[in-house]
Motif scaffolding. Structure first.
Motif, PDB file in Angstrom:
ATOM      1  N   VAL A  54       0.857  -1.199   0.000  1.00  0.00           N
ATOM      2  CA  VAL A  54       0.000   0.000   0.000  1.00  0.00           C
ATOM      3  C   VAL A  54       0.886   1.240   0.000  1.00  0.00           C
ATOM      4  CG1 VAL A  54      -1.741   1.305   1.293  1.00  0.00           C
ATOM      5  CG2 VAL A  54      -1.912  -1.197   1.140  1.00  0.00           C
ATOM      6  N   THR A  55       1.861   1.259   0.896  1.00  0.00           N
ATOM      7  CA  THR A  55       2.765   2.406   0.996  1.00  0.00           C
ATOM      8  C   THR A  55       3.600   2.564  -0.274  1.00  0.00           C
ATOM      9  OG1 THR A  55       2.841   2.210   3.389  1.00  0.00           O
ATOM     10  CG2 THR A  55       4.631   3.437   2.360  1.00  0.00           C
ATOM     11  N   PHE A  56       4.032   1.460  -0.858  1.00  0.00           N
ATOM     12  CA  PHE A  56       4.801   1.519  -2.104  1.00  0.00           C
ATOM     13  C   PHE A  56       4.000   2.227  -3.196  1.00  0.00           C
ATOM     14  CE2 PHE A  56       5.580  -0.360  -6.303  1.00  0.00           C
ATOM     15  CZ  PHE A  56       6.896   0.036  -6.499  1.00  0.00           C
ATOM     16  N   PHE A  57       2.742   1.838  -3.368  1.00  0.00           N
ATOM     17  CA  PHE A  57       1.937   2.444  -4.427  1.00  0.00           C
ATOM     18  C   PHE A  57       1.573   3.895  -4.129  1.00  0.00           C
ATOM     19  CE2 PHE A  57       1.546  -1.735  -6.286  1.00  0.00           C
ATOM     20  CZ  PHE A  57       1.486  -1.441  -7.644  1.00  0.00           C
ATOM     21  N   VAL A  58       1.326   4.221  -2.875  1.00  0.00           N
ATOM     22  CA  VAL A  58       1.063   5.622  -2.534  1.00  0.00           C
ATOM     23  C   VAL A  58       2.318   6.457  -2.804  1.00  0.00           C
ATOM     24  CG1 VAL A  58       0.496   7.258  -0.687  1.00  0.00           C
ATOM     25  CG2 VAL A  58      -0.758   5.103  -0.866  1.00  0.00           C
ATOM     26  N   VAL A 104       0.272  13.722   0.500  1.00  0.00           N
ATOM     27  CA  VAL A 104       1.319  13.976   1.493  1.00  0.00           C
ATOM     28  C   VAL A 104       0.803  13.678   2.899  1.00  0.00           C
ATOM     29  CG1 VAL A 104       2.738  15.798   2.537  1.00  0.00           C
ATOM     30  CG2 VAL A 104       2.628  15.576   0.053  1.00  0.00           C
ATOM     31  N   SER A 105      -0.475  13.910   3.134  1.00  0.00           N
ATOM     32  CA  SER A 105      -1.026  13.625   4.472  1.00  0.00           C
ATOM     33  C   SER A 105      -0.888  12.141   4.815  1.00  0.00           C
ATOM     34  CB  SER A 105      -2.486  14.072   4.578  1.00  0.00           C
ATOM     35  OG  SER A 105      -3.328  13.249   3.822  1.00  0.00           O
ATOM     36  N   TYR A 106      -0.913  11.276   3.794  1.00  0.00           N
ATOM     37  CA  TYR A 106      -0.688   9.849   4.040  1.00  0.00           C
ATOM     38  C   TYR A 106       0.661   9.650   4.751  1.00  0.00           C
ATOM     39  CZ  TYR A 106       0.324   4.920   3.274  1.00  0.00           C
ATOM     40  OH  TYR A 106       0.637   3.608   3.475  1.00  0.00           O
ATOM     41  N   PHE A 107       1.694  10.305   4.254  1.00  0.00           N
ATOM     42  CA  PHE A 107       3.034  10.133   4.822  1.00  0.00           C
ATOM     43  C   PHE A 107       3.150  10.768   6.204  1.00  0.00           C
ATOM     44  CE2 PHE A 107       3.472   9.827   0.248  1.00  0.00           C
ATOM     45  CZ  PHE A 107       4.017   8.558   0.166  1.00  0.00           C
ATOM     46  N   VAL A 108       2.477  11.902   6.397  1.00  0.00           N
ATOM     47  CA  VAL A 108       2.470  12.528   7.724  1.00  0.00           C
ATOM     48  C   VAL A 108       1.850  11.559   8.731  1.00  0.00           C
ATOM     49  CG1 VAL A 108       1.495  14.408   9.101  1.00  0.00           C
ATOM     50  CG2 VAL A 108       2.445  14.886   6.833  1.00  0.00           C
ATOM     51  N   GLY A 113       2.703   7.291  13.025  1.00  0.00           N
ATOM     52  CA  GLY A 113       2.404   5.978  13.573  1.00  0.00           C
ATOM     53  C   GLY A 113       0.931   5.605  13.609  1.00  0.00           C
ATOM     54  N   PHE A 114       0.138   6.221  12.750  1.00  0.00           N
ATOM     55  CA  PHE A 114      -1.290   5.900  12.722  1.00  0.00           C
ATOM     56  C   PHE A 114      -1.518   4.456  12.292  1.00  0.00           C
ATOM     57  CE2 PHE A 114      -1.832  10.301  13.369  1.00  0.00           C
ATOM     58  CZ  PHE A 114      -3.153  10.531  13.710  1.00  0.00           C
ATOM     59  N   ASP A 115      -2.639   3.923  12.711  1.00  0.00           N
ATOM     60  CA  ASP A 115      -3.040   2.554  12.409  1.00  0.00           C
ATOM     61  C   ASP A 115      -3.192   2.350  10.899  1.00  0.00           C
ATOM     62  OD1 ASP A 115      -5.805   0.608  12.266  1.00  0.00           O
ATOM     63  OD2 ASP A 115      -4.137  -0.043  13.545  1.00  0.00           O
ATOM     64  N   HIS A 116      -2.949   1.121  10.466  1.00  0.00           N
ATOM     65  CA  HIS A 116      -3.061   0.804   9.039  1.00  0.00           C
ATOM     66  C   HIS A 116      -4.450   1.089   8.486  1.00  0.00           C
ATOM     67  CE1 HIS A 116       0.637  -2.084   8.894  1.00  0.00           C
ATOM     68  NE2 HIS A 116       0.952  -0.844   9.192  1.00  0.00           N
ATOM     69  N   SER A 117      -5.472   0.885   9.268  1.00  0.00           N
ATOM     70  CA  SER A 117      -6.832   1.123   8.753  1.00  0.00           C
ATOM     71  C   SER A 117      -7.038   2.601   8.424  1.00  0.00           C
ATOM     72  CB  SER A 117      -7.892   0.640   9.747  1.00  0.00           C
ATOM     73  OG  SER A 117      -7.818   1.370  10.953  1.00  0.00           O
ATOM     74  N   ILE A 118      -6.493   3.494   9.219  1.00  0.00           N
ATOM     75  CA  ILE A 118      -6.585   4.930   8.926  1.00  0.00           C
ATOM     76  C   ILE A 118      -5.761   5.262   7.687  1.00  0.00           C
ATOM     77  CG2 ILE A 118      -5.974   7.236   9.772  1.00  0.00           C
ATOM     78  CD1 ILE A 118      -6.767   6.226  12.574  1.00  0.00           C
ATOM     79  N   LEU A 119      -4.596   4.640   7.587  1.00  0.00           N
ATOM     80  CA  LEU A 119      -3.750   4.881   6.418  1.00  0.00           C
ATOM     81  C   LEU A 119      -4.395   4.365   5.142  1.00  0.00           C
ATOM     82  CD1 LEU A 119      -0.284   4.072   7.998  1.00  0.00           C
ATOM     83  CD2 LEU A 119      -1.166   6.331   7.367  1.00  0.00           C
ATOM     84  N   VAL A 120      -5.096   3.242   5.229  1.00  0.00           N
ATOM     85  CA  VAL A 120      -5.803   2.716   4.054  1.00  0.00           C
ATOM     86  C   VAL A 120      -6.866   3.715   3.603  1.00  0.00           C
ATOM     87  CG1 VAL A 120      -7.470   0.956   3.329  1.00  0.00           C
ATOM     88  CG2 VAL A 120      -5.322   0.274   4.399  1.00  0.00           C
ATOM     89  N   TRP A 121      -7.634   4.241   4.549  1.00  0.00           N
ATOM     90  CA  TRP A 121      -8.658   5.226   4.186  1.00  0.00           C
ATOM     91  C   TRP A 121      -8.028   6.499   3.639  1.00  0.00           C
ATOM     92  CZ3 TRP A 121     -13.274   4.062   2.941  1.00  0.00           C
ATOM     93  CH2 TRP A 121     -13.902   2.953   3.496  1.00  0.00           C
TER      94      TRP A 121
END
Length: 157
Positions: A54-58, A104-108, A113-121
């Motif tokens: 997920v992080t790679f593609f973002v 960019v907010s994804y990386f912030v 250290g936010f949970d993966h579910s928040i990062l997915v959204w």
């Protein structure tokens, strides 16, 4: 309402940045499709269980977004005289800026250290912001091509 004056249209057609944008845009769209697919599969635990994808593609999508914004700035400078937010491209640039902020907010959030579910959204929100922005460009392109056909038909008559 046409976006280009005849002089601007000539500069657009002669610009190398027009070609660069025409190459980068479909690549960015393919990365978007890959990212949405990977994020969806991860979210629903289908085939992908490693969040790194997920992080790679973002990351890839964010890189492409910035690359196309910068090269688009060179295009705008050459055609309209402003690196960004030329009146003819104001809303597209505004949409691109929003998409960049969401990406960019994804990386912030990731580094906080936010949970993966928040990062997915957040990733899905970033992809949605890109999709809306891409639709802006496609709609304007279609309208401009239609206008060019009318001008050519009227000029030939």
């Amino acid at each position: 309402m046409p976006r280009y004056t005849p002089e601007q249209l000539a500069r657009r057609n002669a610009s190398v940045w027009t070609t660069v944008q025409a190459i980068l845009a479909p690549i960015q769209f393919l990365i978007f499709l890959g990212g949405v697919t990977v994020t969806y599969l991860y979210k629903y635990d289908i085939w992908i269980d490693n969040f790194a994808w997920v992080t790679f593609f973002v990351t890839l999508k964010t890189f492409m977004l910035f690359l196309i914004f910068i090269t688009g700035g060179f295009f705008e400078k050459e055609v309209f005289g402003a690196f960004a937010f030329a009146p003819e491209f104001f809303w597209e640039d505004f949409g691109s800026s929003i998409a960049m902020v969401v990406h960019v907010s994804y990386f912030v959030l990731f580094y906080m250290g936010f949970d993966h579910s928040i990062l997915v959204w957040t990733a899905l929100a970033a992809y949605l912001s890109y999709l809306v922005n891409a639709a802006q460009f496609v709609i304007r392109l279609i309208l401009e091509k239609r206008h060019e056909k009318k001008v050519k038909a009227g000029g030939a008559a």
